[in-house]
Every structure is written in structure tokens, then in C-alpha cells.
Design an enzyme around this catalytic site. Sequence first.
Site, PDB file in Angstrom:
ATOM      1  N   CYS A  77       0.094   3.804   2.728  1.00  0.00           N
ATOM      2  CA  CYS A  77       0.535   3.261   4.021  1.00  0.00           C
ATOM      3  C   CYS A  77       2.019   3.547   4.229  1.00  0.00           C
ATOM      4  O   CYS A  77       2.439   3.902   5.334  1.00  0.00           O
ATOM      5  CB  CYS A  77       0.294   1.751   4.088  1.00  0.00           C
ATOM      6  SG  CYS A  77      -1.438   1.268   3.959  1.00  0.00           S
ATOM      7  N   CYS A 101       0.835  -1.208   0.000  1.00  0.00           N
ATOM      8  CA  CYS A 101       0.000   0.000   0.000  1.00  0.00           C
ATOM      9  C   CYS A 101       0.868   1.255   0.000  1.00  0.00           C
ATOM     10  O   CYS A 101       1.544   1.539   0.985  1.00  0.00           O
ATOM     11  CB  CYS A 101      -0.917  -0.052   1.225  1.00  0.00           C
ATOM     12  SG  CYS A 101      -1.764   1.489   1.613  1.00  0.00           S
TER      13      CYS A 101
END
Length: 104
Positions: free
Chosen positions: A33, A30
Site C-alpha cells: 500500500c 501494508c
Amino acid sequence: MAEVMHFTEEEFDEKTAKGVFLVDFWAEWCGPCRMLGPVLDQVAGEVEGKATIVKINVDEAQGLAKRFAVRSIPALFILKDGEIVKQFTGVQDKAKLVREIESV
């Protein structure tokens, strides 16, 4: 300097039962993230002694992600004594996270 902690699914409930925690549901694949990671490191330093920052990998803790109804990541939850008191989705800035943690 406080460190960001990594809890397993098995130890999560016991370790978050008492105190204030900012829990970040994330995954290695991600991009947002990964952008949030350094912000959480800074937040950990600012809230040391007041709260603990915890990262939960959704690929390794699918049961927890399901329990928290995580639909997109990063998903952030502030817990106080094991109960969700606030939640956010997406990349957040350091000032907002520190302010929200301190308000708990």
C-alpha cells in the site's frame, strides 16, 4: 495538481454518488500500500478533471471494506456514479490505472 482525497465511511456514499472515482483500500501497516501511494499521487495529476482518487483506510472504515468484500490490500475499485465498474488487487502501474480510468 490534483490531490488524493481521504473520505470517511459516513461521507463515502454521498461524495461518490456522481462522477468517476478510483478508490484505494489501504492500511498504514501494508508495505505494498505504501508503494502504491506515490503512484496514486501521479495518477491524480494525470486524471485531474476526469476522476478523483480516494484512499480509504481499512482499519478506520471496516464497514466499507466489508461492503466492498475487500480480502487483501491494496484493493482498487473504479466507481462511476456510485457503481463499481472495475476492480484490481495489488500494486498497479500508473499507465494501467490511467488507461482504465480513461476507458470508463
